[in-house]
Design a protein around this motif. Sequence first.
Motif, short mmCIF file in Angstrom:
data_model
loop_
_atom_site.label_atom_id
_atom_site.label_comp_id
_atom_site.label_asym_id
_atom_site.label_seq_id
_atom_site.Cartn_x
_atom_site.Cartn_y
_atom_site.Cartn_z
N LYS A 83 -44.76 61.40 10.89
CA LYS A 83 -43.37 62.63 10.43
C LYS A 83 -44.05 63.65 9.60
CE LYS A 83 -39.22 61.53 10.33
NZ LYS A 83 -37.83 60.59 9.83
N MET A 84 -44.80 62.89 9.55
CA MET A 84 -47.07 63.74 8.55
C MET A 84 -47.49 64.30 8.86
SD MET A 84 -46.98 61.34 4.44
CE MET A 84 -45.78 61.19 3.80
N CYS A 85 -47.93 62.92 9.99
CA CYS A 85 -48.66 63.84 11.20
C CYS A 85 -48.35 65.48 12.00
CB CYS A 85 -49.12 63.58 11.64
SG CYS A 85 -49.89 61.47 11.28
N ASP A 86 -46.94 65.14 12.53
CA ASP A 86 -46.55 66.14 12.61
C ASP A 86 -46.54 67.26 11.69
OD1 ASP A 86 -46.02 64.78 14.94
OD2 ASP A 86 -43.84 64.07 13.92
N ARG A 87 -46.25 67.63 10.59
CA ARG A 87 -46.40 67.96 9.78
C ARG A 87 -47.70 68.91 9.61
NH1 ARG A 87 -46.85 68.30 4.58
NH2 ARG A 87 -47.07 65.63 3.81
N VAL A 88 -48.39 67.96 9.76
CA VAL A 88 -49.80 68.74 9.87
C VAL A 88 -50.84 69.70 10.28
CG1 VAL A 88 -52.50 67.62 9.94
CG2 VAL A 88 -51.01 66.32 8.56
N VAL A 89 -49.64 69.27 11.54
CA VAL A 89 -50.37 69.82 13.12
C VAL A 89 -49.39 71.49 12.92
CG1 VAL A 89 -49.60 70.35 15.26
CG2 VAL A 89 -51.10 68.37 14.30
N ALA A 90 -48.33 71.29 12.47
CA ALA A 90 -47.62 72.62 11.56
C ALA A 90 -48.19 73.27 11.50
CB ALA A 90 -46.39 71.80 11.54
N ASP A 91 -48.33 72.84 10.10
CA ASP A 91 -49.50 73.65 8.88
C ASP A 91 -50.12 74.16 9.68
OD1 ASP A 91 -47.44 73.20 6.98
OD2 ASP A 91 -47.96 71.30 5.59
N THR A 92 -51.11 73.37 9.93
CA THR A 92 -52.62 74.15 10.51
C THR A 92 -51.70 74.95 11.51
OG1 THR A 92 -53.40 72.09 10.01
CG2 THR A 92 -54.15 73.01 11.60
N ILE A 93 -51.26 74.92 12.36
CA ILE A 93 -50.38 76.56 13.36
C ILE A 93 -50.29 77.34 13.00
CG2 ILE A 93 -49.63 76.82 14.90
CD1 ILE A 93 -51.31 74.75 16.32
N ARG A 107 -62.02 79.98 6.18
CA ARG A 107 -60.99 80.04 5.20
C ARG A 107 -60.55 78.19 5.48
NH1 ARG A 107 -56.57 82.47 9.79
NH2 ARG A 107 -58.39 81.92 10.80
N ALA A 108 -59.47 77.75 4.48
CA ALA A 108 -59.35 76.53 4.42
C ALA A 108 -57.93 76.21 3.88
CB ALA A 108 -60.36 75.51 3.78
N ILE A 109 -57.06 75.31 4.25
CA ILE A 109 -56.14 74.71 4.23
C ILE A 109 -56.05 73.39 3.61
CG2 ILE A 109 -54.84 76.59 4.82
CD1 ILE A 109 -54.26 73.86 6.85
N ALA A 110 -55.58 72.82 2.46
CA ALA A 110 -55.81 71.16 1.84
C ALA A 110 -54.10 70.99 2.48
CB ALA A 110 -56.02 71.30 0.78
N ILE A 111 -54.09 69.72 2.95
CA ILE A 111 -52.55 69.31 3.68
C ILE A 111 -52.54 67.29 2.51
CG2 ILE A 111 -50.86 68.70 5.24
CD1 ILE A 111 -53.00 71.04 6.73
N THR A 112 -51.83 67.53 1.90
CA THR A 112 -51.59 66.42 1.89
C THR A 112 -50.45 65.02 2.70
OG1 THR A 112 -50.41 64.35 -0.18
CG2 THR A 112 -50.00 66.81 0.13
N ALA A 113 -51.33 63.96 3.21
CA ALA A 113 -50.09 63.57 3.81
C ALA A 113 -50.94 62.08 3.87
CB ALA A 113 -50.23 64.57 5.09
N ASP A 114 -49.81 61.22 4.65
CA ASP A 114 -50.82 60.11 4.92
C ASP A 114 -50.31 59.97 6.13
OD1 ASP A 114 -50.35 57.32 5.20
OD2 ASP A 114 -48.65 56.33 3.80
N VAL A 115 -51.79 59.49 6.78
CA VAL A 115 -51.87 59.24 8.63
C VAL A 115 -51.27 59.02 8.94
CG1 VAL A 115 -53.57 61.21 8.60
CG2 VAL A 115 -53.56 58.80 8.17
#
Length: 283
Positions: free
Chosen positions: A101-111, A89-97
Amino acid sequence: MSDTVEMIHEDALPGHESALEPKPEWQPRYPGSGRLAGQVAIVTGGDSGIGRAVCALFAREGADIAIVYLCESDDAEETRRIVEAEGRRAIAITADVGSRKMCDRVVADTIAAFGRIDVLVNNAGEQHPDDDITDITEQQLRRTFQTNIFGMFFMVQAAMPHLSAGARIVNSTSVTSYQGSKELLDYSSTKGAITAFTRALSENLVGKGIRVNAVAPGPIWTPLNPMGGASPDKLAHFGEDTPMGRPGQPNEVAPAYLFLACDDSSYMSGQVLHPNGGTIVNG
């Protein structure tokens, strides 16, 4: 200061792998053996170059992948397809590391998608060549540090509540951390910081059972250099100054990340691997 420095547009970075000729070699070079079976990895800068090769190899070894990318949606979707073709499985997340706030969202989306995080690969980075230190604008200097080192701090901070004993963090540093680069003063400085960050974070987390290591690639054929990350003169002879006399391919680097991300490296933390074409560094 706002959450992130405004993106600069002085070049074509980070660049589209789909537009690059010849195409980088990302394909895993051997069958998988389940070394990451049932695990979840976040790979920043996972859409192209080394990041794509890491995603492909991790997927072949059994991991589900959160592919984090800045703006190259076509590359990210191709990497997602590659992961899914390996049966994962894979998800693609657009974010500026560079944004906490975007890093928090990356982790939230992954979880939300996978329920866990076992491996964090901090690979996103940017570079901008300048011959003279006075040509480096304050905006570029802040932006390079924001992406390359602040982004690693932000990603680790966001992921920590979900990392338990046995988790692994792998950071992308560079041969320039050890050798320097006369036209990449700001980039080389961030890579030196990443090497120190890796060693310090390892000391900080090893007692929790979380291992932290890094990979320091040499000249690797990815979109980063041809799309504006290197001067034309340097690009014309890219990789020729290594003992092997050529640039490396992403799939020659990805196995170093896999080694550090799996139990094969269970007695290693705070270390750096050097897939760089034979250049000797004191690392």
